[in-house]
Design a protein around this motif. Structure first.
Motif, PDB file in Angstrom:
ATOM      1  N   LEU A 399       0.799  -1.224   0.000  1.00 30.85           N
ATOM      2  CA  LEU A 399       0.000   0.000   0.000  1.00 30.85           C
ATOM      3  C   LEU A 399       0.831   1.273   0.000  1.00 30.85           C
ATOM      4  O   LEU A 399       0.299   2.360  -0.230  1.00 30.85           O
ATOM      5  CB  LEU A 399      -0.928   0.016   1.227  1.00 30.85           C
ATOM      6  N   ILE A 400       2.119   1.170   0.289  1.00 28.30           N
ATOM      7  CA  ILE A 400       2.912   2.375   0.487  1.00 28.30           C
ATOM      8  C   ILE A 400       3.000   3.227  -0.778  1.00 28.30           C
ATOM      9  O   ILE A 400       2.999   4.458  -0.713  1.00 28.30           O
ATOM     10  CB  ILE A 400       4.327   2.023   1.017  1.00 28.30           C
ATOM     11  N   GLU A 401       3.023   2.595  -1.950  1.00 33.21           N
ATOM     12  CA  GLU A 401       3.112   3.368  -3.186  1.00 33.21           C
ATOM     13  C   GLU A 401       1.869   4.224  -3.379  1.00 33.21           C
ATOM     14  O   GLU A 401       1.955   5.410  -3.684  1.00 33.21           O
ATOM     15  CB  GLU A 401       3.315   2.446  -4.389  1.00 33.21           C
ATOM     16  N   SER A 402       0.675   3.623  -3.185  1.00 31.39           N
ATOM     17  CA  SER A 402      -0.554   4.388  -3.357  1.00 31.39           C
ATOM     18  C   SER A 402      -0.709   5.437  -2.267  1.00 31.39           C
ATOM     19  O   SER A 402      -1.230   6.527  -2.499  1.00 31.39           O
ATOM     20  CB  SER A 402      -1.768   3.454  -3.360  1.00 31.39           C
ATOM     21  N   GLU A 403      -0.232   5.152  -1.031  1.00 26.56           N
ATOM     22  CA  GLU A 403      -0.321   6.117   0.057  1.00 26.56           C
ATOM     23  C   GLU A 403       0.552   7.332  -0.217  1.00 26.56           C
ATOM     24  O   GLU A 403       0.168   8.467   0.051  1.00 26.56           O
ATOM     25  CB  GLU A 403       0.107   5.457   1.376  1.00 26.56           C
ATOM     26  N   LEU A 404       1.740   7.091  -0.755  1.00 31.16           N
ATOM     27  CA  LEU A 404       2.658   8.195  -1.020  1.00 31.16           C
ATOM     28  C   LEU A 404       2.288   8.971  -2.278  1.00 31.16           C
ATOM     29  O   LEU A 404       2.208  10.199  -2.271  1.00 31.16           O
ATOM     30  CB  LEU A 404       4.087   7.667  -1.154  1.00 31.16           C
ATOM     31  N   PHE A 405       2.086   8.266  -3.360  1.00 29.75           N
ATOM     32  CA  PHE A 405       1.954   8.915  -4.662  1.00 29.75           C
ATOM     33  C   PHE A 405       0.509   9.148  -5.087  1.00 29.75           C
ATOM     34  O   PHE A 405       0.260   9.895  -6.026  1.00 29.75           O
ATOM     35  CB  PHE A 405       2.686   8.095  -5.725  1.00 29.75           C
ATOM     36  N   GLY A 406      -0.461   8.514  -4.392  1.00 27.75           N
ATOM     37  CA  GLY A 406      -1.855   8.670  -4.746  1.00 27.75           C
ATOM     38  C   GLY A 406      -2.225   7.858  -5.980  1.00 27.75           C
ATOM     39  O   GLY A 406      -1.371   7.206  -6.604  1.00 27.75           O
ATOM     40  N   TYR A 407      -3.498   7.896  -6.328  1.00 25.23           N
ATOM     41  CA  TYR A 407      -3.943   7.154  -7.515  1.00 25.23           C
ATOM     42  C   TYR A 407      -5.171   7.840  -8.091  1.00 25.23           C
ATOM     43  O   TYR A 407      -5.856   8.621  -7.423  1.00 25.23           O
ATOM     44  CB  TYR A 407      -4.249   5.687  -7.185  1.00 25.23           C
ATOM     45  N   THR A 408      -5.426   7.546  -9.357  1.00 31.17           N
ATOM     46  CA  THR A 408      -6.574   8.120 -10.048  1.00 31.17           C
ATOM     47  C   THR A 408      -7.773   7.194  -9.897  1.00 31.17           C
ATOM     48  O   THR A 408      -7.646   6.045  -9.449  1.00 31.17           O
ATOM     49  CB  THR A 408      -6.265   8.322 -11.541  1.00 31.17           C
ATOM     50  N   ARG A 409      -8.911   7.669 -10.285  1.00 28.80           N
ATOM     51  CA  ARG A 409     -10.146   6.876 -10.229  1.00 28.80           C
ATOM     52  C   ARG A 409     -10.001   5.618 -11.081  1.00 28.80           C
ATOM     53  O   ARG A 409      -9.583   5.679 -12.237  1.00 28.80           O
ATOM     54  CB  ARG A 409     -11.307   7.723 -10.736  1.00 28.80           C
ATOM     55  N   GLY A 410     -10.305   4.458 -10.470  1.00 31.69           N
ATOM     56  CA  GLY A 410     -10.249   3.197 -11.190  1.00 31.69           C
ATOM     57  C   GLY A 410      -8.857   2.696 -11.483  1.00 31.69           C
ATOM     58  O   GLY A 410      -8.654   1.871 -12.378  1.00 31.69           O
ATOM     59  N   PRO A 459       0.397  10.263 -10.324  1.00 32.69           N
ATOM     60  CA  PRO A 459      -0.320   9.286  -9.504  1.00 32.69           C
ATOM     61  C   PRO A 459      -0.444   7.939 -10.225  1.00 32.69           C
ATOM     62  O   PRO A 459      -0.343   7.869 -11.465  1.00 32.69           O
ATOM     63  CB  PRO A 459      -1.694   9.923  -9.304  1.00 32.69           C
ATOM     64  N   LEU A 460      -0.655   6.876  -9.467  1.00 29.36           N
ATOM     65  CA  LEU A 460      -0.887   5.564 -10.062  1.00 29.36           C
ATOM     66  C   LEU A 460      -2.119   5.633 -10.964  1.00 29.36           C
ATOM     67  O   LEU A 460      -3.161   6.168 -10.574  1.00 29.36           O
ATOM     68  CB  LEU A 460      -1.127   4.518  -8.972  1.00 29.36           C
ATOM     69  N   GLY A 461      -1.984   5.104 -12.187  1.00 30.19           N
ATOM     70  CA  GLY A 461      -3.093   5.131 -13.130  1.00 30.19           C
ATOM     71  C   GLY A 461      -3.214   6.426 -13.892  1.00 30.19           C
ATOM     72  O   GLY A 461      -4.109   6.580 -14.724  1.00 30.19           O
TER      73      GLY A 461
END
Length: 649
Positions: A399-410, A459-461
């Motif tokens: 989860l650390i990547e999404s917590e740090l860098f965030g992510y887009t919808r879907g 962000p991711l995605g």
């Protein structure tokens, strides 16, 4: 003849000597005046053979003791300065007001050259003995000086390149000199100019620490014409007594007020200089963590921005009147306390972090790294922006990547419908605190490095890069440099995060434990009478080794306040079984840097004895000791903590 030489009015002999030695008449007025003193006052022969005067060990130790706790502050700043110029062939040297070398950090590869040049502990570098030089001339001129190669009066010193800056006391007299010298003519004037700026900044930091320490029991007004400079290196400092009279000012205060002499300020009522009475000063000092307030001087109506600090012995009472609408903000400043190492760390950290230099905090678990990071954030000009903390060891690796860098919808299955901003974007404009950075996976270290270098994030995605304004503080209880050497941490990321390393002392090592206990106790009971300690209970707390550091102390105080009876006192019974045994403060087992116990044994004793012997041989200089032992400074610090060796301060 140049303006510089004309200004100093050298004799024809001096002018010809300088012209012959330097090859140009473009020399500093300080150099010309120094050569005049060497010839006409001291009658020194420029071509005489070297006869360096070196004091015996006992005399040097006496001079070191005269500086008291300032020597510890100076040594720490010397370490920081040396790290900035390491590898460029420089030695960092500290002398006293008589130009006697009291401490030196030397490049191991050039140590023989420096010793051959007479640069070692105990050597006397006054102008009377060594002619024009960075140390002696800085003492004589009471100002920063650079002496480049042939500008040295003694011909045998012509291979040196020196930058010396005086450390001034509260009366404006010279306490000592901080000097960086290179024993190679490969150094250029451009490099020397850069080095001079670093040396001057370090000398000012030491003088500032000395002023604040000297007047820890006085009211201190801090001000500057630019708000962002208050709390930093160039702030003006004015110490004030209980009657509202000025006790002392630093050099910056003279500059800010446009006054040439301390005699025009010292002893005068504060109200004759600034429209401030003591009630106003006390009120502002009570809210030290709050924003600055504007004030105009009486003479010319010039606007300054000011803050105030209460006397040290009254700060515990001051704490009680501070509201806790934002518990983290005032607490962070108070937790720094009055320990000299913590004060030095805060002064250095505030100065550099305010200039966007990344900070790396090293220290055992529980020493308060996050609280210290909040104190740096609150002192910065972006204190009104978010402080975002990320514990890299507490977030699952998935989860650390999404917590740090965030992510887009879907972006992935189970992703929130609206997406997630991420901690880095949340901190944009404010402070990003990366705790336990040593536990970040290597793959994410690469992404983080890219973000820090490019100041933008994807962000991711997502496809589009989003700009971010980052001010980064990282922390770890692990030896990151050792991890770099073992391939467990990216070297380029380490140097990107390590603008400066600040080592937080363990609770056992801190000299302000009593004050800190009262601070934490007040936080446990914000709205009522604070319990009083029995003398024996307080002594047990002060003598305890505290393997869990501040975190452990907080838990003990929380339990003690819960068990406190109607009499409002805390005794041994409220502290628990751990404190019932008088010997609890001196366990047989040693503690490593994480607080784990290691049984005492012959091998451990031998290692401790060897460390003590080498530290004493190197006059307690950490860099020199680490080099002699063939280990990193962080490893040496860890072993010092492991064996509970107390550094002189």
């Amino acid at each position: 003849m140049s303006n510089a030489l004309t200004a100093s009015q050298p004799s024809s002999r001096i002018a010809s000597l300088l012209q012959a030695r330097v090859g140009t008449s473009q020399v500093s007025p300080y150099v010309a005046k120094s050569w005049d003193r060497c010839l006409n006052r001291y009658s020194i022969e420029p071509d005489a053979e070297r006869r360096t005067v070196v004091l015996d060990t006992a005399s040097v130790r006496t001079r070191q003791e005269t500086l008291g706790e300032l020597l510890g502050v100076a040594r720490a700043e010397m370490e920081n300065l040396y790290e900035q110029i390491a590898g460029s062939g420089y030695a960092v040297i500290l002398s006293d007001a008589d130009a006697v070398v009291l401490s030196a950090i030397t490049d191991s590869q050039a140590r023989r050259d420096f010793r051959g040049a007479g640069l070692w502990v105990g050597a006397v570098w006054s102008e009377q003995h060594e002619g024009t030089n960075g140390i002696g001339t800085a003492v004589a001129e009471r100002a920063p000086v650079t002496v480049y190669c042939g500008e040295h009066f003694r011909r045998y010193n012509a291979g040196l390149s020196c930058c010396g800056a005086p450390i001034l006391d509260v009366d404006g007299d010279v306490l000592g000199v901080l000097d960086a010298s290179a024993a190679s003519t490969a150094d250029t004037r451009l490099v020397q100019s850069h080095t001079m700026a670093l040396v001057s900044m370090s000398a000012n930091l030491i003088a500032r620490c000395h002023f604040l320490g000297r007047f820890r029991d006085a009211w201190v007004l801090r001000f500057h014409s630019r708000a962002e400079f208050v709390g930093l290196l160039h702030e003006a400092l004015m110490a004030i007594d209980d009657n509202g009279n000025v006790l002392a000012v630093n050099e910056a205060a003279l500059v800010q007020l446009g006054i040439s002499s301390r005699a025009q300020l010292v002893g005068k009522p504060l109200a004759s200089l600034l429209p401030l009475d003591m009630d106003t000063l006390r009120r502002h000092a009570t809210h030290e963590a709050a924003s600055l307030w504007p004030v105009r001087d009486i003479a010319y109506g010039r606007r300054f921005f000011a803050n105030a600090r209460a006397p040290m012995q009254r700060r515990a009472a001051t704490v009680a009147s501070v509201t806790r609408t934002d518990p983290g903000a005032p607490a962070a400043r108070r937790h720094v306390g009055g320990d000299p190492r913590m004060q030095h760390n805060l002064n250095c950290g505030r100065q550099l972090f305010g200039r966007r230099v990344p900070i790396l905090l090293q220290g055992a678990t529980g020493t308060g790294k996050e609280v210290f990071a909040k104190a740096l954030h609150q002192a910065a000009s972006w204190a009104d922006k978010p402080f975002v903390a990320v514990n890299c060891a507490a977030i699952p690796e998935a989860l650390i990547e999404s917590e740090l860098f965030g992510y887009t919808r879907g972006a992935f299955t189970d992703a929130a419908r609206e997406g997630h901003v991420g901690k880095i974007r949340q901190s944009s404009g404010g402070t990003l605190f990366l705790d336990e950075i040593g536990d970040m996976p290597l793959a994410l270290q690469t992404r983080l490095l890219r973000v820090l270098e490019e100041h933008e994030i994807v962000p991711l995605g997502g496809d589009a890069a989003i700009p971010v304004d980052l001010h980064v503080i990282s922390a770890s209880h692990r030896d990151l440099l050792a991890m770099v050497q073992q391939g467990e941490f990216r070297e380029d990321l380490y140097y990107r995060l390590n603008g400066i390393t600040l080592e937080l002392p363990t609770l056992r090592e801190r000299t302000d434990k009593r004050e800190l206990i009262q601070t934490l106790l007040r936080e446990e009971i914000p709205d009522g009478p604070v319990p009083a300690f029995d003398d024996e209970a307080m002594e047990r707390l002060l003598a305890h080794p505290w393997p869990g550091n501040i975190r452990q102390l907080r838990n003990v105080l929380r339990m003690a306040t819960a068990l406190c009876g109607e009499d409002g006192r805390i005794g041994l019974a409220q502290l628990g079984r751990e404190f019932a045994n008088p010997a609890s403060g001196a366990p047989a087992a040693a503690l490593d840097h994480t607080g784990n116990r290691e049984p005492a044994n012959a091998l451990g004793t031998a290692e401790r004895d060897a460390l003590m012997l080498e530290l004493e041989r190197m006059h307690w200089n950490i860099s020199r000791t680490a080099t002699a032992l063939g280990v990193s400074r962080n490893t040496l610090y860890r072993k010092i903590r492991k064996h509970r060796i107390v550094l002189p301060g």
